[in-house]
Design an enzyme around this catalytic site. Sequence first.
Site: not given
Lengths: 128, 388
Positions: B84, B334
């Site tokens: 991420c 996200h």
Amino acid sequence: MSEGVRDGEYDDWLDAVEDDEGYYVECENGHGWLPPRRVCPDCGSRELHEEPLPEAGEVATHSAVHVPTPQFEDDAPYVIAVAHFGPASITGMVRGADPEDVEIGTVVGVEVGERATTGDRAVVFRPR
Amino acid sequence: MSDPRVAGASVTSFGEHPERTGRDLFAEAGLAALDRSGVPAGDVDALYYGNFMGEIAEHQGHQGPLMAEAVGLTVPATRYEAACASSGAAVRDAVRAIRNGEQEVVLVGGMERMTNVGTAAATDALAIAADDLYEVRAGMTFPAAYALMARSYFDEYGGTREDLAHVAVKNHEHALVNDNAQLRKEITVEEVLDAPMVAEPLGLYDACPITDGASAAVLTSAEYAERHDLDAPVAITGTGQDGDNLALQDRQSYAATPAAAGAVAEAYADAGVDADDVDFAEVHDCFTIAEVLAIESLGLYEPGEGITAAREGETTRHGETPINLSGGLKAKGHPVGATGVAQLVTIAKVLEGTHPRAEAVPAADVGVAHNAGGTAASATVHVFEVKA
């Protein structure tokens, strides 16, 4: 069960746990790890040797998993935990206890079980 | 040494675009960033691009040149993969390339296509940011990893699910005016507490959604910006990155993220700022507990004290140090590989005064981006300051 080649020393370690001869690898400074390891990530030592895994470990943290990955679909809900066995730490599923009875500090043994979903081997903790 | 300027920045709408290809998403963000920058495409020296699960989601590796092509560039193009924190890592290398004079103009960005594979496969794909042998095969999911951290935090410092719920409520409220946010819906503490459990003690509203989207920014040297009379007042003045054991089990503590703390120390020293200088921050709140750990890593709170920050209103848009004015990963969404640069886009807009939540910090000089990969086995931190 998933077919595939063995993952070297990791599968050797599972075999040993299955045979009740579990071990961890330790450096001369007492840092413990699961195999495969050629170097201690803490101190950089390359002098690693096998030590017998303590009979019992202590749950350090835990969670009841309700939304699993597909490989654990039929296992859910299940409790996952990290447990400290001497200087080595292991992640596994807690079986043989109600989820609400698992706490930090719960004493567990480690064994190799099967995932309900795929039949693959899985690290399992049982309260002792 | 020249601190890079943000000449133009853009995100696509974040949300569910299962039918849109990754290359189209990135082209939209990349072309908008180029158009806003006023920089001709021919001046771009390189593309630094973040993506995590492209092989799984689109059966597509080697995405660097693909994405350069999608925005009409034939330049050196490299994909960064740090889970991420993929595009945070891309930003860091872009900053360093501009500072050392290798490149004058860099397009930096990221993209993730996630909803096309469905929730189960996306959960599986995200899980492999954890250690496969030690964690994934033991039943780890990403929410479970953060749940283990939350439980450990509660045990070490105290804190409740209700404290965490306030983080979610805050970030949803911040996102209400963000047109690009995935979840523009106010929620209550009760709704968070009553939501179905994902991995105890984290429920559905403690987790960010699964998101498609892309982000991009044109970074230039200060000299290039000046020479071409660009409107680029925001500079990246500090960069930091650090790492940790991949598996949670191998760390000393599960209630802190030392890699983030290391990245913060490096970035603050690089910029010559400290926590007291930070006016606002965009942090990696993939789960509510992650925001707590982030603001402690940033030095805004002592270990164990960040848990009440949202409940006390200190990190809301009305508070002293607003956190995640965009809505954060929690409400903005996200798209994993796009997140680091999306944080950059928010911070640049807030500092320029063009973000819809910019009024929260009208005199802001310093904004910080905190981007974490996995359970923060990777972390990048960047400091942004108004220079013009």
